[in-house]
Design an enzyme around this catalytic site. Structure first.
Site, PDB file in Angstrom:
ATOM      1  N   ARG A  46      -0.644  -2.088  -4.112  1.00  0.00           N
ATOM      2  CA  ARG A  46      -0.882  -0.959  -3.531  1.00  0.00           C
ATOM      3  C   ARG A  46       0.108  -0.886  -2.119  1.00  0.00           C
ATOM      4  NH1 ARG A  46      -4.117   0.109   1.281  1.00  0.00           N
ATOM      5  NH2 ARG A  46      -5.475   2.119   1.042  1.00  0.00           N
ATOM      6  N   SER A 117     -12.437   4.222  -7.171  1.00  0.00           N
ATOM      7  CA  SER A 117     -13.230   4.118  -6.001  1.00  0.00           C
ATOM      8  C   SER A 117     -14.037   5.453  -6.079  1.00  0.00           C
ATOM      9  CB  SER A 117     -12.346   4.405  -4.710  1.00  0.00           C
ATOM     10  OG  SER A 117     -11.121   3.680  -4.948  1.00  0.00           O
ATOM     11  N   LYS A 146      -7.208   0.598   5.918  1.00  0.00           N
ATOM     12  CA  LYS A 146      -7.249   1.803   5.340  1.00  0.00           C
ATOM     13  C   LYS A 146      -7.413   2.785   6.469  1.00  0.00           C
ATOM     14  CE  LYS A 146      -9.452   4.459   1.891  1.00  0.00           C
ATOM     15  NZ  LYS A 146      -8.413   5.103   1.168  1.00  0.00           N
TER      16      LYS A 146
HETATM   17  N1  TZP Z   1     -10.463   1.024   0.381  1.00  0.00           N
HETATM   18  C1  TZP Z   1     -11.606   1.268   0.794  1.00  0.00           C
HETATM   19  S1  TZP Z   1     -11.268  -0.210   1.979  1.00  0.00           S
HETATM   20  C2  TZP Z   1      -9.819  -0.414   1.635  1.00  0.00           C
HETATM   21  C3  TZP Z   1      -9.728   0.471   0.772  1.00  0.00           C
HETATM   22  C4  TZP Z   1      -8.174   0.043   0.103  1.00  0.00           C
HETATM   23  C5  TZP Z   1      -9.234  -1.604   2.397  1.00  0.00           C
HETATM   24  C6  TZP Z   1      -9.486  -2.822   2.320  1.00  0.00           C
HETATM   25  O1  TZP Z   1      -8.994  -3.909   3.146  1.00  0.00           O
HETATM   26  P1  TZP Z   1      -9.465  -5.164   3.889  1.00  0.00           P
HETATM   27  O2  TZP Z   1      -8.389  -5.750   4.586  1.00  0.00           O
HETATM   28  O3  TZP Z   1      -9.909  -6.044   2.560  1.00  0.00           O
HETATM   29  O4  TZP Z   1     -10.490  -4.542   4.446  1.00  0.00           O
END
Ligand code: TZP
Ligand code: MG
Length: 219
Positions: A46, A117, A146
């Site tokens: 990603r 998602s 994010k």
């Molecule tokens: N989509 C929803 S939350 C997120 C994504 C890509 C980020 C998740 O990252 P982390 O550091 O595990 O909270």
């Protein structure tokens, strides 16, 4: 190649590591290698956010990370970038609600793994109808990884989806750690996906082992 079987997908989702170059404390190849040594079951490239690589550099990093995954038998999923996934013959693609329509992506990628998602029942049902192999549900907990993340919903959203008949593989996402992974699993998830719990750890190896232990103790 046929579509991945639901049972195999569920096993692959157990410890799902998501990472790009901007997320890791250590060099990306090192972080991924440690995560694999620690027991991840699936990997998503990603490459997103401020400072993310683009073009040739993004392509080269993808190839290098993919080579590590291939050597170790870990499926390699590409976030958003369907063209990149096809160009390098990745194992699958993960898309969000703001990306290309899931039905069109399914047509483009054939039998490769398709992850979508979903934040609510309607999106989950649409993903199932479009031919998703799994859905990513979250954010479960607050996340710093994010920028445009929606509000955290808690693990109850996974239980709600299960109670309303969503039977396909589900992975929780957002703020998941070794401390709270158990409650995500108990809510009906097949696995957990994390960025920072592994990528930001000073020892991705140890962090992955702890996360895997929490997941497998709560299956
Ligand atoms: N989509 C929803 S939350 C997120 C994504 C890509 C980020 C998740 O990252 P982390 O550091 O595990 O909270
Ligand atoms: Mg996306």
């Amino acid at each position: 190649m046929a579509r991945i079987a639901s049972e195999e997908m569920k096993q692959r989702l157990k410890v799902y590591f998501i990472m790009g170059s901007v997320n890791c404390k250590k060099p990306p190849l090192e972080a991924l290698t440690e995560a694999i040594d620690g027991g991840i079951t699936l990997f998503q490239f990603r490459e997103k956010g401020s400072g993310a690589l683009v073009g040739e550099q993004k392509y080269e990093l993808a190839k290098q990370l993919q080579a590590i995954c291939q050597k170790r038998g870990i499926p390699f999923i590409v976030n958003d970038d369907v063209e990149l996934a096809l160009a390098i013959d990745a194992d699958g693609v993960h898309i969000g609600q703001d990306d290309e329509d899931a039905r069109i992506v399914r047509e483009k990628i054939g039998d490769k793994i398709l992850g979508v998602s979903a934040h609510n029942l309607e999106e989950a049902q649409a993903a199932v109808a479009a031919g998703a192999d799994y859905i990513g549900v979250g954010p479960i907990y607050p996340t710093k990884s994010k920028a445009d993340a929606k509000q955290a919903q808690g693990p109850g959203i996974i239980r709600l989806l299960r109670d309303h008949g969503i039977a396909i593989p589900i992975v929780g996402i957002g703020g998941i750690t070794a401390e709270n992974a158990g409650e995500v699993m108990s809510a009906g998830a097949d696995g957990v996906s994390v960025i920072s719990a592994i990528a930001s750890a000073s020892s991705p190896l140890l962090a992955t082992k702890q996360l895997a232990q929490a997941v497998f103790n709560n299956e």
